[in-house]
Write a protein that holds these residues in place. Sequence first.
Motif, PDB file in Angstrom:
ATOM      1  N   GLY A  14       1.464  -1.671  -0.214  1.00  0.00           N
ATOM      2  CA  GLY A  14      -0.127  -0.052  -0.049  1.00  0.00           C
ATOM      3  C   GLY A  14       0.981   1.451  -0.639  1.00  0.00           C
ATOM      4  O   GLY A  14       2.246   0.701  -0.035  1.00  0.00           O
ATOM      5  N   HIS A  15       0.491   2.485   0.224  1.00  0.00           N
ATOM      6  CA  HIS A  15       1.148   3.616  -0.092  1.00  0.00           C
ATOM      7  C   HIS A  15       0.296   4.332   1.287  1.00  0.00           C
ATOM      8  O   HIS A  15      -0.545   4.091   1.977  1.00  0.00           O
ATOM      9  CB  HIS A  15       0.630   4.187  -1.042  1.00  0.00           C
ATOM     10  CG  HIS A  15      -0.404   4.733  -1.718  1.00  0.00           C
ATOM     11  ND1 HIS A  15      -1.571   4.235  -1.552  1.00  0.00           N
ATOM     12  CD2 HIS A  15      -0.727   6.849  -1.121  1.00  0.00           C
ATOM     13  CE1 HIS A  15      -2.377   5.277  -2.032  1.00  0.00           C
ATOM     14  NE2 HIS A  15      -1.841   6.431  -1.738  1.00  0.00           N
ATOM     15  N   ALA A  16       1.247   5.619   1.731  1.00  0.00           N
ATOM     16  CA  ALA A  16       1.381   6.052   3.430  1.00  0.00           C
ATOM     17  C   ALA A  16       1.264   7.545   3.413  1.00  0.00           C
ATOM     18  O   ALA A  16       2.249   7.770   2.157  1.00  0.00           O
ATOM     19  CB  ALA A  16       1.583   5.632   4.514  1.00  0.00           C
ATOM     20  N   ASP A  17       0.637   8.288   3.822  1.00  0.00           N
ATOM     21  CA  ASP A  17       1.209   9.936   3.318  1.00  0.00           C
ATOM     22  C   ASP A  17       0.584  10.703   4.865  1.00  0.00           C
ATOM     23  O   ASP A  17      -0.599   9.767   5.620  1.00  0.00           O
ATOM     24  CB  ASP A  17       0.692  10.577   2.025  1.00  0.00           C
ATOM     25  CG  ASP A  17      -1.275  10.448   2.010  1.00  0.00           C
ATOM     26  OD1 ASP A  17      -2.120  10.811   3.287  1.00  0.00           O
ATOM     27  OD2 ASP A  17      -1.432  10.712   1.077  1.00  0.00           O
ATOM     28  N   LYS A  18       0.767  11.718   4.922  1.00  0.00           N
ATOM     29  CA  LYS A  18       0.709  12.888   6.459  1.00  0.00           C
ATOM     30  C   LYS A  18      -0.878  12.741   6.892  1.00  0.00           C
ATOM     31  O   LYS A  18      -1.364  13.037   7.463  1.00  0.00           O
ATOM     32  CB  LYS A  18       1.478  13.558   6.673  1.00  0.00           C
ATOM     33  CG  LYS A  18       2.683  13.092   6.106  1.00  0.00           C
ATOM     34  CD  LYS A  18       3.815  14.446   6.805  1.00  0.00           C
ATOM     35  CE  LYS A  18       4.978  14.148   7.293  1.00  0.00           C
ATOM     36  NZ  LYS A  18       5.868  15.695   6.927  1.00  0.00           N
ATOM     37  N   VAL A  19      -1.553  12.983   5.450  1.00  0.00           N
ATOM     38  CA  VAL A  19      -2.985  13.445   5.232  1.00  0.00           C
ATOM     39  C   VAL A  19      -3.839  12.212   5.496  1.00  0.00           C
ATOM     40  O   VAL A  19      -5.045  11.850   6.062  1.00  0.00           O
ATOM     41  CB  VAL A  19      -2.959  13.912   3.428  1.00  0.00           C
ATOM     42  CG1 VAL A  19      -4.747  14.534   3.948  1.00  0.00           C
ATOM     43  CG2 VAL A  19      -2.725  15.515   3.509  1.00  0.00           C
TER      44      VAL A  19
END
Length: 68
Positions: A14-19
């Motif tokens: 998966g991917h992760a971001d701060k928002v």
Amino acid sequence: MIDQRPHGRPGRIGHADKVDGGQFGRHPMWTDLPTLLARVATAVETGEELAGYEPFVTGRGELDWDIL
């Protein structure tokens, strides 16, 4: 990111971001690690877009990605 929790579906990509935090989508790129790495390698070698990002080399010779 790779889901390494012992329950559910370990090994998911998966991917992760701060928002939005972590997300595990159904995009073909997230099928498995070999598929993800192959798609990244192809994008870097050819300069083609990858899921809304375009690879480029900075003036310092570093790989970076432009958001399209």
